[in-house]
Every structure is written in C-alpha cells, then in structure tokens.
Design a protein around this motif. Sequence first.
Motif, PDB file in Angstrom:
ATOM      1  N   TRP A 120       0.853  -1.195   0.000  1.00 46.05           N
ATOM      2  CA  TRP A 120       0.000   0.000   0.000  1.00 46.05           C
ATOM      3  C   TRP A 120       0.880   1.231   0.000  1.00 46.05           C
ATOM      4  N   ILE A 121       0.662   2.104  -0.973  1.00 44.09           N
ATOM      5  CA  ILE A 121       1.319   3.411  -1.011  1.00 44.09           C
ATOM      6  C   ILE A 121       0.197   4.427  -1.152  1.00 44.09           C
ATOM      7  N   GLY A 122      -0.118   5.077  -0.055  1.00 41.39           N
ATOM      8  CA  GLY A 122      -1.227   6.025  -0.053  1.00 41.39           C
ATOM      9  C   GLY A 122      -1.022   7.152  -1.055  1.00 41.39           C
ATOM     10  N   PRO A 123      -2.125   7.749  -1.522  1.00 40.35           N
ATOM     11  CA  PRO A 123      -2.033   8.787  -2.549  1.00 40.35           C
ATOM     12  C   PRO A 123      -1.286  10.050  -2.115  1.00 40.35           C
ATOM     13  N   ALA A 124      -1.115  10.265  -0.816  1.00 38.35           N
ATOM     14  CA  ALA A 124      -0.415  11.457  -0.332  1.00 38.35           C
ATOM     15  C   ALA A 124       1.065  11.203  -0.019  1.00 38.35           C
ATOM     16  N   VAL A 125       1.576  10.003  -0.318  1.00 34.29           N
ATOM     17  CA  VAL A 125       2.978   9.683  -0.039  1.00 34.29           C
ATOM     18  C   VAL A 125       3.874  10.438  -1.029  1.00 34.29           C
ATOM     19  N   THR A 126       4.958  11.005  -0.513  1.00 33.50           N
ATOM     20  CA  THR A 126       5.863  11.781  -1.357  1.00 33.50           C
ATOM     21  C   THR A 126       6.646  10.867  -2.309  1.00 33.50           C
ATOM     22  N   PRO A 127       7.093  11.411  -3.444  1.00 31.52           N
ATOM     23  CA  PRO A 127       7.840  10.589  -4.406  1.00 31.52           C
ATOM     24  C   PRO A 127       9.075   9.911  -3.822  1.00 31.52           C
ATOM     25  N   LEU A 128       9.796  10.583  -2.955  1.00 30.71           N
ATOM     26  CA  LEU A 128      10.993   9.997  -2.359  1.00 30.71           C
ATOM     27  C   LEU A 128      10.640   8.776  -1.501  1.00 30.71           C
ATOM     28  N   LYS A 129       9.567   8.875  -0.724  1.00 28.39           N
ATOM     29  CA  LYS A 129       9.139   7.746   0.102  1.00 28.39           C
ATOM     30  C   LYS A 129       8.587   6.612  -0.757  1.00 28.39           C
ATOM     31  N   LYS A 130       7.932   6.952  -1.867  1.00 24.25           N
ATOM     32  CA  LYS A 130       7.461   5.919  -2.793  1.00 24.25           C
ATOM     33  C   LYS A 130       8.647   5.131  -3.344  1.00 24.25           C
ATOM     34  N   ALA A 131       9.705   5.829  -3.694  1.00 23.18           N
ATOM     35  CA  ALA A 131      10.898   5.172  -4.243  1.00 23.18           C
ATOM     36  C   ALA A 131      11.522   4.237  -3.214  1.00 23.18           C
ATOM     37  N   ARG A 132      11.486   4.622  -1.967  1.00 28.86           N
ATOM     38  CA  ARG A 132      12.069   3.789  -0.902  1.00 28.86           C
ATOM     39  C   ARG A 132      11.357   2.444  -0.781  1.00 28.86           C
ATOM     40  N   VAL A 133      10.046   2.447  -1.066  1.00 29.85           N
ATOM     41  CA  VAL A 133       9.257   1.218  -0.980  1.00 29.85           C
ATOM     42  C   VAL A 133       9.801   0.152  -1.925  1.00 29.85           C
ATOM     43  N   SER A 134      10.225   0.557  -3.108  1.00 32.20           N
ATOM     44  CA  SER A 134      10.684  -0.427  -4.092  1.00 32.20           C
ATOM     45  C   SER A 134      11.898  -1.212  -3.605  1.00 32.20           C
ATOM     46  N   THR A 135      12.779  -0.600  -2.859  1.00 32.07           N
ATOM     47  CA  THR A 135      13.932  -1.329  -2.325  1.00 32.07           C
ATOM     48  C   THR A 135      13.584  -2.062  -1.024  1.00 32.07           C
TER      49      THR A 135
END
Length: 155
Positions: A95-110
Amino acid sequence: MNVLALITALLAARSLAPENEEKISAAYEDVRSDATETTWLMCVYEGKEIVLSGTGSDYDDCLAQLGDGMRAYVYLRVETGDEMNRRAKFAFITWIGPAVTPLKKARVSTDKAFVKEILKNFTKEILADEKSELKLETITNALNKASGASYGTGQ
C-alpha cells in the motif's frame, strides 16, 4: 571501498532490524497457520524502520488502518475454491497512499525486497494506492484467477 565495508553499509541501510524481523516472522507463521483465526498482518514504517503494526481476523479492520500518507505491507489469507475444494491462498499487498511523497514511494521499491524475504509464500502480489483496489472481493477474484482452474458442481 572494500567488499566487507560495502556489505556492512548495505546491512546498515536495511529497514528491518533483527528484532522486527522476528516479530514479523512470527506473525507470518500465525497467518499461515490453519489452527488460528488470524487472517492478516500489517507492517508499516516508524521513521525509517519497518515494524509489525498489527494482526487480526477482520480484513475491514486492516483496511481501516490504511491512511493516505502511509506506506504499508499487508499479508492476507483468503479462503478460496468452490464447494468441492476449499483452500487458503495468500496475497502480498503493498500500500502506497495517494499522499505519499515521491521519495518515500521510491524507498518502498527497495524495502519491499527485505519484507518479501520474510513473507515469502503468496499467490498474488498487489500494489495499491486506492482503497477501492483492496476490496476483499477484488482480491479473492485475483487469487482465484492466479491459482488456475476452479472446478465445481455448478451449484
């Protein structure tokens, strides 16, 4: 940088501390067990660390915890099959909420790779940023499609 220093740096960058890995692993075994009522577990970020935030038997309780600014990993048990053959199937949900910042979204992938080292066995992986994508019926249908043919009596 020598190899030992590189390995040390990579391990230090991990978002899962050993004590959290143990808690998540125990919750994973609980969800997989036929002897318990537990059907889901959720891991969230506390700062940069991934921690077990909860387990339960009511999927609606799980969904209620997902916020727009959150990143979470959910392991879900669903009973599938037909009247002739019931079995447990498992979904791994990011789950990546719609208000998550791009940098935090990128962290999820790793970080997801570290979580999947513990939550190893699942039928379907789901990435969602809207709760409408996580309806139990939608997930159950995806698990049924992923698991192959469903033979019933037609009743």
